[in-house]
Design an enzyme around this catalytic site. Structure first.
Site, PDB file in Angstrom:
ATOM      1  N   LYS A   1       0.812  -1.224   0.000  1.00  9.26           N
ATOM      2  CA  LYS A   1       0.000   0.000   0.000  1.00  9.26           C
ATOM      3  C   LYS A   1       0.852   1.284   0.000  1.00  9.26           C
ATOM      4  CE  LYS A   1      -3.920  -2.225   2.319  1.00  9.26           C
ATOM      5  NZ  LYS A   1      -4.917  -2.135   3.408  1.00  9.26           N
TER       6      LYS A   1
ATOM      7  N   TYR B   1     -12.511  -2.062  -3.365  1.00 12.14           N
ATOM      8  CA  TYR B   1     -12.965  -2.171  -1.975  1.00 12.14           C
ATOM      9  C   TYR B   1     -14.490  -2.047  -1.848  1.00 12.14           C
ATOM     10  CZ  TYR B   1      -8.326  -2.258   0.209  1.00 12.14           C
ATOM     11  OH  TYR B   1      -7.075  -2.632   0.640  1.00 12.14           O
TER      12      TYR B   1
ATOM     13  N   ASN C   1      -1.994   0.227   6.724  1.00  8.29           N
ATOM     14  CA  ASN C   1      -1.447  -1.008   7.306  1.00  8.29           C
ATOM     15  C   ASN C   1      -0.574  -1.799   6.328  1.00  8.29           C
ATOM     16  OD1 ASN C   1      -3.488  -1.963   5.699  1.00  8.29           O
ATOM     17  ND2 ASN C   1      -4.531  -3.161   7.267  1.00  8.29           N
TER      18      ASN C   1
ATOM     19  N   HIS D   1      -2.302  -5.487   1.698  1.00  7.23           N
ATOM     20  CA  HIS D   1      -3.603  -6.156   1.597  1.00  7.23           C
ATOM     21  C   HIS D   1      -3.351  -7.565   1.080  1.00  7.23           C
ATOM     22  CE1 HIS D   1      -7.717  -7.141   0.408  1.00  7.23           C
ATOM     23  NE2 HIS D   1      -7.169  -7.649  -0.688  1.00  7.23           N
TER      24      HIS D   1
ATOM     25  N   GLU E   1      -9.890 -11.015  -7.121  1.00  7.37           N
ATOM     26  CA  GLU E   1      -8.941  -9.908  -6.936  1.00  7.37           C
ATOM     27  C   GLU E   1      -7.769 -10.024  -7.900  1.00  7.37           C
ATOM     28  OE1 GLU E   1      -9.962  -8.863  -2.261  1.00  7.37           O
ATOM     29  OE2 GLU E   1      -7.983  -9.664  -2.754  1.00  7.37           O
TER      30      GLU E   1
END
Ligand code: CMP
Length: 140
Positions: A11, A51, A114, A117, A128
């Protein structure tokens, strides 16, 4: 155990701090192989679509803004039990609850920023992976 593939995203908080290589090293050390990878800038529409399962959650708008705040590195990881193994290497979503040595314990800034993913189940992994990659781009 079956060989699986899972979708991983490094990320913007991690690419900003130049942590891509250190995160990949954790995946490889755990036996996961990078069989597809690209660095990209997500559009607002792509982040919202990726998302969309979270669109009713209070953090959705902020999550989308964060995900378009800088480049991401999207990857397909392959290995024995890859979906669960990747989730083990990532650690808990909330870095304050993540186990020592996990990506999120070592690198995440917050529950939102964080660092990584990873897909949570075989069906999500397939969806995905195909969100970002064609079969021709995945070389095992
Ligand atoms: P990820 O595994 O990519 O799945 C959904 C993301 O939403 C999650 O990691 C975090 O980046 C973010 N997220 C999950 N829970 C929260 C929360 N309570 N507050 C803010 N962001 C969250």
């Amino acid at each position: 155990m079956a060989v699986e593939r899972t979708l991983s995203i490094i990320k913007p908080d991690a690419t900003r701090r130049n942590l891509t290589g250190q995160i990949i090293a954790k995946f490889e050390t755990a036996g996961l192989r990078v069989v597809a990878q690209k660095r990209m800038q997500l559009s607002q529409a792509q982040a919202e679509a990726f998302y969309s399962v979270h669109k009713a959650r209070p953090f959705f708008g902020s999550l989308v803004s964060f995900m378009v705040s800088g480049p991401v590195v999207v990857q397909v990881l392959e290995g024995e039990n890859a979906i669960a193994k990747n989730r083990e290497v990532m650690g808990a979503t909330d870095p304050s609850k993540a186990a020592p040595g996990t990506v999120r314990k070592d690198f995440a800034e917050s529950i939102e920023a964080n660092s990584v993913h990873g897909s949570d189940a075989p069906e999500t992994a397939a969806n995905e992976i195909h969100f970002f990659f064609s079969d021709l781009e995945i070389v095992g």
